[in-house]
Write a protein that holds these residues in place. Structure first.
Motif, PDB file in Angstrom:
ATOM      1  N   UNK A  20       0.817  -1.208   0.000  1.00 23.97           N
ATOM      2  CA  UNK A  20       0.000   0.000   0.000  1.00 23.97           C
ATOM      3  C   UNK A  20       0.852   1.259   0.000  1.00 23.97           C
ATOM      4  N   UNK A  21       1.983   1.213   0.686  1.00 20.83           N
ATOM      5  CA  UNK A  21       2.876   2.370   0.725  1.00 20.83           C
ATOM      6  C   UNK A  21       3.454   2.653  -0.657  1.00 20.83           C
ATOM      7  N   UNK A  22       3.911   1.613  -1.349  1.00 20.85           N
ATOM      8  CA  UNK A  22       4.457   1.792  -2.698  1.00 20.85           C
ATOM      9  C   UNK A  22       3.358   2.227  -3.666  1.00 20.85           C
ATOM     10  N   UNK A  37       0.847  -1.881 -12.450  1.00 18.75           N
ATOM     11  CA  UNK A  37       0.927  -2.925 -11.436  1.00 18.75           C
ATOM     12  C   UNK A  37       2.325  -3.518 -11.386  1.00 18.75           C
ATOM     13  N   UNK A  38       2.964  -3.653 -12.543  1.00 15.55           N
ATOM     14  CA  UNK A  38       4.314  -4.227 -12.585  1.00 15.55           C
ATOM     15  C   UNK A  38       5.295  -3.378 -11.771  1.00 15.55           C
ATOM     16  N   UNK A  39       5.195  -2.053 -11.895  1.00 14.32           N
ATOM     17  CA  UNK A  39       6.091  -1.158 -11.159  1.00 14.32           C
ATOM     18  C   UNK A  39       5.799  -1.213  -9.662  1.00 14.32           C
ATOM     19  N   UNK A  40       4.532  -1.277  -9.315  1.00 12.75           N
ATOM     20  CA  UNK A  40       4.152  -1.350  -7.906  1.00 12.75           C
ATOM     21  C   UNK A  40       4.655  -2.650  -7.292  1.00 12.75           C
ATOM     22  N   UNK A  41       4.490  -3.738  -8.018  1.00 14.39           N
ATOM     23  CA  UNK A  41       4.955  -5.036  -7.532  1.00 14.39           C
ATOM     24  C   UNK A  41       6.468  -5.036  -7.339  1.00 14.39           C
ATOM     25  N   UNK A  42       7.175  -4.483  -8.307  1.00 16.44           N
ATOM     26  CA  UNK A  42       8.635  -4.436  -8.212  1.00 16.44           C
ATOM     27  C   UNK A  42       9.069  -3.598  -7.012  1.00 16.44           C
ATOM     28  N   UNK A  43       8.425  -2.450  -6.815  1.00 19.31           N
ATOM     29  CA  UNK A  43       8.775  -1.590  -5.688  1.00 19.31           C
ATOM     30  C   UNK A  43       8.477  -2.221  -4.346  1.00 19.31           C
ATOM     31  N   UNK A  44       7.429  -3.039  -4.288  1.00 16.04           N
ATOM     32  CA  UNK A  44       7.039  -3.693  -3.037  1.00 16.04           C
ATOM     33  C   UNK A  44       7.771  -5.004  -2.813  1.00 16.04           C
ATOM     34  N   UNK A  45       8.512  -5.452  -3.842  1.00 19.52           N
ATOM     35  CA  UNK A  45       9.261  -6.697  -3.716  1.00 19.52           C
ATOM     36  C   UNK A  45       8.389  -7.937  -3.748  1.00 19.52           C
ATOM     37  N   UNK A  46       7.278  -7.857  -4.491  1.00 20.97           N
ATOM     38  CA  UNK A  46       6.386  -9.006  -4.612  1.00 20.97           C
ATOM     39  C   UNK A  46       6.030  -9.189  -6.087  1.00 20.97           C
ATOM     40  N   UNK A  47       5.279 -10.220  -6.393  1.00 24.81           N
ATOM     41  CA  UNK A  47       4.853 -10.459  -7.765  1.00 24.81           C
ATOM     42  C   UNK A  47       3.537  -9.752  -8.041  1.00 24.81           C
ATOM     43  N   UNK A  48       3.311  -9.425  -9.307  1.00 27.88           N
ATOM     44  CA  UNK A  48       2.036  -8.789  -9.645  1.00 27.88           C
ATOM     45  C   UNK A  48       0.876  -9.762  -9.449  1.00 27.88           C
ATOM     46  N   UNK A  51      -0.471  -9.300  -6.069  1.00 29.50           N
ATOM     47  CA  UNK A  51      -1.326  -8.108  -5.976  1.00 29.50           C
ATOM     48  C   UNK A  51      -2.741  -8.440  -6.449  1.00 29.50           C
ATOM     49  N   UNK A  52      -2.823  -9.144  -7.581  1.00 29.34           N
ATOM     50  CA  UNK A  52      -4.146  -9.513  -8.099  1.00 29.34           C
ATOM     51  C   UNK A  52      -4.832 -10.510  -7.169  1.00 29.34           C
ATOM     52  N   UNK A  53      -4.041 -11.343  -6.504  1.00 29.45           N
ATOM     53  CA  UNK A  53      -4.612 -12.283  -5.532  1.00 29.45           C
ATOM     54  C   UNK A  53      -5.250 -11.524  -4.369  1.00 29.45           C
ATOM     55  N   UNK A  54      -4.569 -10.477  -3.879  1.00 30.51           N
ATOM     56  CA  UNK A  54      -5.079  -9.704  -2.747  1.00 30.51           C
ATOM     57  C   UNK A  54      -6.224  -8.777  -3.131  1.00 30.51           C
ATOM     58  N   UNK A  55      -6.112  -8.120  -4.324  1.00 32.88           N
ATOM     59  CA  UNK A  55      -7.050  -7.038  -4.638  1.00 32.88           C
ATOM     60  C   UNK A  55      -7.878  -7.249  -5.906  1.00 32.88           C
ATOM     61  N   UNK A  56      -7.431  -8.113  -6.779  1.00 34.06           N
ATOM     62  CA  UNK A  56      -8.238  -8.430  -7.962  1.00 34.06           C
ATOM     63  C   UNK A  56      -8.056  -7.498  -9.140  1.00 34.06           C
ATOM     64  N   UNK A  57      -7.805  -6.223  -8.906  1.00 35.37           N
ATOM     65  CA  UNK A  57      -7.642  -5.265  -9.996  1.00 35.37           C
ATOM     66  C   UNK A  57      -6.885  -4.029  -9.496  1.00 35.37           C
ATOM     67  N   UNK A  58      -6.396  -3.255 -10.444  1.00 35.25           N
ATOM     68  CA  UNK A  58      -5.701  -2.019 -10.085  1.00 35.25           C
ATOM     69  C   UNK A  58      -6.653  -1.034  -9.422  1.00 35.25           C
ATOM     70  N   UNK A  59      -7.906  -1.014  -9.872  1.00 32.21           N
ATOM     71  CA  UNK A  59      -8.891  -0.101  -9.298  1.00 32.21           C
ATOM     72  C   UNK A  59      -9.188  -0.435  -7.836  1.00 32.21           C
TER      73      UNK A  59
END
Length: 216
Positions: A20-22, A37-48, A51-59
């Protein structure tokens, strides 16, 4: 025997906080459409995929970022201890806190503006900001009623209208930086501009209901 180094994965809460911070920074800098999403995942040190598993979409990730920010700023305002202050001083302290949240957070103004666009363009579900607003309105209402009872303030008929006006004025130098800066002739994100708008917005709001001269 040689020991094998085992990497301990952070727990889910730590991962979500980091994500969430990134995401907050990316959405503030690039907006919802520009953030990737790719940039956010890279900054957070996780896979995209995570992210989709946790939130489902960028929105939905963006909505979670807005909720997290709303929770923080509303909690701070609601918890602000001003009940021991005289009504005018209490109201000024609360208004200054509203302003200082934007001044002290370099991402909040852009994020709030992007959130306004998002909510205006989409039929979004009820969120933390809407849920916590009544408590903040009640805090303002208590101050306004105390002020009216002791003769410092005029009676305010609609606290929610007053709160909305106060929120727009205190945050205007950040969420409408260009227009406000042009109109007053000072960059509202400069040290001089922020000090000018912090003082003026609080003075203006207080003077609109004050029955006594507004202290400088």
């Amino acid at each position: 025997m040689k020991k094998t180094s085992v990497r301990t994965e952070p727990n889910k809460r730590d991962t979500l906080n980091r994500l969430l911070d990134v995401a907050r920074q990316e959405f503030s800098k690039k907006g919802l459409s520009g953030a990737r999403i790719e940039d956010i995942a890279r900054g957070a040190g996780i896979t995209k995929q995570l992210i989709y598993h946790y939130y489902g979409s960028k929105e939905r990730l963006f909505s979670a970022v807005l909720d997290e920010s709303s929770q923080r700023i509303m909690a701070e305002l609601i918890a602000l201890e001003v009940e021991h202050l005289a009504p005018t001083a209490a109201l000024r302290a609360l208004l200054n806190c509203c302003f200082d949240q934007y001044r002290d957070d370099p991402f909040l103004g852009a994020l709030a503006l992007e959130g306004i666009r998002y909510h205006d363009a989409n039929d979004t579900p009820r969120n933390i900001f809407a849920d916590r607003s009544p408590a903040l309105a009640e805090k303002f209402d208590n101050i306004l009623k105390r002020g009216a009872q002791c003769g410092e303030f005029k009676t305010v008929e609609d606290t929610r209208l007053f709160l909305a006006t106060a929120a727009l004025l205190t945050s205007g130098g950040f969420t409408n930086h260009y227009s406000v800066s042009v109109l007053i002739g000072v960059d509202t994100r400069s040290a001089q501009g922020m000090q000018l708008w912090r003082q003026y917005s609080a003075d203006f709001i207080i003077s609109s209901i004050s029955l006594t001269p507004t202290p400088v």
